[in-house]
Design a protein around this motif. Structure first.
Motif, PDB file in Angstrom:
ATOM      1  N   UNK A  81      66.411  80.499  53.396  1.00 14.05           N
ATOM      2  CA  UNK A  81      67.646  80.690  54.453  1.00 14.05           C
ATOM      3  C   UNK A  81      67.595  79.126  55.041  1.00 14.05           C
ATOM      4  N   UNK A  82      67.328  78.494  54.312  1.00 21.15           N
ATOM      5  CA  UNK A  82      67.831  76.963  54.904  1.00 21.15           C
ATOM      6  C   UNK A  82      69.142  76.912  55.275  1.00 21.15           C
ATOM      7  N   UNK A  83      70.128  77.663  54.994  1.00 23.76           N
ATOM      8  CA  UNK A  83      71.274  77.570  55.331  1.00 23.76           C
ATOM      9  C   UNK A  83      71.565  78.097  56.941  1.00 23.76           C
ATOM     10  N   UNK A  84      70.443  78.577  57.165  1.00 26.08           N
ATOM     11  CA  UNK A  84      70.608  79.188  58.718  1.00 26.08           C
ATOM     12  C   UNK A  84      70.130  77.882  59.734  1.00 26.08           C
ATOM     13  N   UNK A  85      69.544  76.672  59.366  1.00 26.25           N
ATOM     14  CA  UNK A  85      68.982  75.947  59.849  1.00 26.25           C
ATOM     15  C   UNK A  85      69.773  75.366  61.239  1.00 26.25           C
ATOM     16  N   UNK A  86      71.409  75.194  60.944  1.00 24.60           N
ATOM     17  CA  UNK A  86      72.347  74.855  62.030  1.00 24.60           C
ATOM     18  C   UNK A  86      72.305  75.626  63.243  1.00 24.60           C
ATOM     19  N   UNK A  87      72.269  76.945  62.798  1.00 21.45           N
ATOM     20  CA  UNK A  87      72.534  78.108  63.639  1.00 21.45           C
ATOM     21  C   UNK A  87      71.147  78.285  64.446  1.00 21.45           C
ATOM     22  N   UNK A  88      70.053  77.965  63.854  1.00 18.27           N
ATOM     23  CA  UNK A  88      68.707  77.769  64.531  1.00 18.27           C
ATOM     24  C   UNK A  88      68.619  76.823  65.636  1.00 18.27           C
ATOM     25  N   UNK A  89      69.098  75.691  64.984  1.00 16.86           N
ATOM     26  CA  UNK A  89      69.104  74.532  66.195  1.00 16.86           C
ATOM     27  C   UNK A  89      70.091  74.829  67.099  1.00 16.86           C
ATOM     28  N   UNK A  90      71.260  75.364  66.856  1.00 17.06           N
ATOM     29  CA  UNK A  90      72.097  75.535  67.900  1.00 17.06           C
ATOM     30  C   UNK A  90      71.532  76.724  69.190  1.00 17.06           C
ATOM     31  N   UNK A  91      70.941  77.796  68.626  1.00 16.06           N
ATOM     32  CA  UNK A  91      70.333  78.662  69.289  1.00 16.06           C
ATOM     33  C   UNK A  91      69.052  78.283  70.120  1.00 16.06           C
ATOM     34  N   UNK A  92      68.517  77.136  69.382  1.00 15.52           N
ATOM     35  CA  UNK A  92      67.209  76.396  70.262  1.00 15.52           C
ATOM     36  C   UNK A  92      67.845  75.788  71.364  1.00 15.52           C
ATOM     37  N   UNK A  93      68.855  74.994  70.986  1.00  9.18           N
ATOM     38  CA  UNK A  93      69.418  74.372  72.096  1.00  9.18           C
ATOM     39  C   UNK A  93      70.008  75.236  73.422  1.00  9.18           C
ATOM     40  N   UNK A  94      70.415  76.533  72.938  1.00 10.56           N
ATOM     41  CA  UNK A  94      70.824  77.331  73.915  1.00 10.56           C
ATOM     42  C   UNK A  94      69.584  77.867  74.844  1.00 10.56           C
ATOM     43  N   UNK A  95      68.422  78.088  74.384  1.00 14.22           N
ATOM     44  CA  UNK A  95      67.282  78.416  74.952  1.00 14.22           C
ATOM     45  C   UNK A  95      66.862  77.302  75.885  1.00 14.22           C
ATOM     46  N   UNK A 131      64.436  80.688  66.232  1.00 14.60           N
ATOM     47  CA  UNK A 131      64.752  79.737  67.317  1.00 14.60           C
ATOM     48  C   UNK A 131      63.932  80.259  68.666  1.00 14.60           C
ATOM     49  N   UNK A 132      63.598  81.398  68.785  1.00 17.87           N
ATOM     50  CA  UNK A 132      62.693  81.652  69.986  1.00 17.87           C
ATOM     51  C   UNK A 132      61.128  81.629  69.601  1.00 17.87           C
ATOM     52  N   UNK A 133      60.816  81.589  68.289  1.00 17.37           N
ATOM     53  CA  UNK A 133      59.602  81.311  67.894  1.00 17.37           C
ATOM     54  C   UNK A 133      59.138  79.777  68.010  1.00 17.37           C
ATOM     55  N   UNK A 134      60.262  79.021  67.521  1.00 14.57           N
ATOM     56  CA  UNK A 134      59.900  77.523  67.722  1.00 14.57           C
ATOM     57  C   UNK A 134      60.169  76.956  68.972  1.00 14.57           C
ATOM     58  N   UNK A 135      60.908  77.648  69.768  1.00 13.67           N
ATOM     59  CA  UNK A 135      61.046  77.438  71.431  1.00 13.67           C
ATOM     60  C   UNK A 135      59.432  77.744  72.066  1.00 13.67           C
ATOM     61  N   UNK A 136      59.096  78.980  71.693  1.00 11.62           N
ATOM     62  CA  UNK A 136      57.748  79.417  72.332  1.00 11.62           C
ATOM     63  C   UNK A 136      56.782  78.431  71.988  1.00 11.62           C
ATOM     64  N   UNK A 137      56.666  78.117  70.622  1.00  9.62           N
ATOM     65  CA  UNK A 137      55.547  77.155  70.279  1.00  9.62           C
ATOM     66  C   UNK A 137      55.888  75.685  71.366  1.00  9.62           C
ATOM     67  N   UNK A 166      55.034  68.078  62.394  1.00  4.89           N
ATOM     68  CA  UNK A 166      54.612  68.992  61.635  1.00  4.89           C
ATOM     69  C   UNK A 166      54.959  70.424  61.612  1.00  4.89           C
ATOM     70  N   UNK A 167      55.014  70.687  63.010  1.00  6.19           N
ATOM     71  CA  UNK A 167      55.278  72.130  63.021  1.00  6.19           C
ATOM     72  C   UNK A 167      56.915  72.323  62.731  1.00  6.19           C
ATOM     73  N   UNK A 168      57.628  71.669  63.153  1.00  4.50           N
ATOM     74  CA  UNK A 168      59.201  71.687  62.741  1.00  4.50           C
ATOM     75  C   UNK A 168      59.215  71.597  61.236  1.00  4.50           C
ATOM     76  N   UNK A 169      58.509  70.797  60.571  1.00  6.59           N
ATOM     77  CA  UNK A 169      58.523  70.599  59.006  1.00  6.59           C
ATOM     78  C   UNK A 169      58.010  71.882  58.548  1.00  6.59           C
ATOM     79  N   UNK A 170      57.012  72.389  59.017  1.00  7.98           N
ATOM     80  CA  UNK A 170      56.521  73.877  58.527  1.00  7.98           C
ATOM     81  C   UNK A 170      57.549  75.071  58.848  1.00  7.98           C
ATOM     82  N   UNK A 171      58.223  74.970  59.656  1.00  6.28           N
ATOM     83  CA  UNK A 171      59.495  75.974  59.830  1.00  6.28           C
ATOM     84  C   UNK A 171      60.482  75.688  58.641  1.00  6.28           C
ATOM     85  N   UNK A 172      60.710  74.399  58.459  1.00  5.78           N
ATOM     86  CA  UNK A 172      61.759  73.894  57.343  1.00  5.78           C
ATOM     87  C   UNK A 172      61.164  74.640  56.066  1.00  5.78           C
TER      88      UNK A 172
END
Length: 186
Positions: free
Chosen positions: A95-109, A22-28, A81-87
């Motif tokens: 680790x695709x099952x972590x996606x909802x948790x990553x999205x929640x953490x991204x929203x928190x950030x 989440x932090x990596x995608x937020x920083x990007x 494309x950057x989000x797609x690359x993360x997927x």
């Protein structure tokens, strides 16, 4: 006891991984000035992942990565494309099952970046829009941030509210006041 310790380690490792992604995608997103756009992209992906058939397809080890990637590219053609690359990265690491948790953490950030705090509020009865607005402003005055409410109803608190916000527990419930009165009288 050892099993519990091991499970606790796994949960902590997962939380750390979620935060890192989440932090990596937020920083990007900050770097590319695409924070809000990526939030909606992540919501689309999480929505897709909630479909049991789609989730089962992506967990199936007999389906080749190329086929999974092709399907993702078709279904999610309109996301960045950057989000797609993360997927794709999550898919390759299993680790695709972590996606909802990553999205929640991204929203928190994102909320933190915009000075927004989420409050988990329990009330005895459902609140109307005016009461929600008043409660949001009241809690905002306490923590000094704009508040977004996550509401839950629990009749056992009798009246008032219990709120968890910014690491604080605010108990304005009738049940809490009665318990405090009981302790004081004892």
């Amino acid at each position: 006891r050892v099993r519990f310790f091991y499970l606790e380690k796994i949960v902590m490792a997962r939380k750390i991984s979620v935060r890192r992604y989440a932090q990596a995608i937020f920083d990007l997103g900050m770097e590319k000035e695409r924070l809000d756009c990526w939030r909606s992209d992540m919501e689309k992906v999480v929505h897709l992942g909630r479909d049991a058939t789609v989730a089962a397809y992506f967990r199936n080890p007999k389906v080749h990565f190329e086929d999974k990637a092709r399907l993702l590219a078709e279904i999610l053609a309109d996301i960045d494309p950057v989000v797609l690359n993360m997927i794709y990265l999550l898919l390759t690491k299993g680790r695709l099952d972590m996606l909802a948790d990553i999205a929640d953490e991204y929203q928190r950030l994102l909320d933190s970046h915009y000075g927004i705090e989420q409050a988990e509020v329990t009330t005895a009865v459902p609140l109307d829009d005016e009461a929600k607005l008043k409660l949001s402003h009241h809690l905002g005055d306490i923590v000094g941030k704009k508040i977004v409410l996550k509401l839950k109803v629990d009749p056992s608190i009798i009246g008032g509210f219990v709120a968890g916000v910014a690491g604080k527990l605010i108990d304005g419930s009738t049940r809490g006041k009665l318990a405090a009165l009981k302790r004081e009288m004892a």
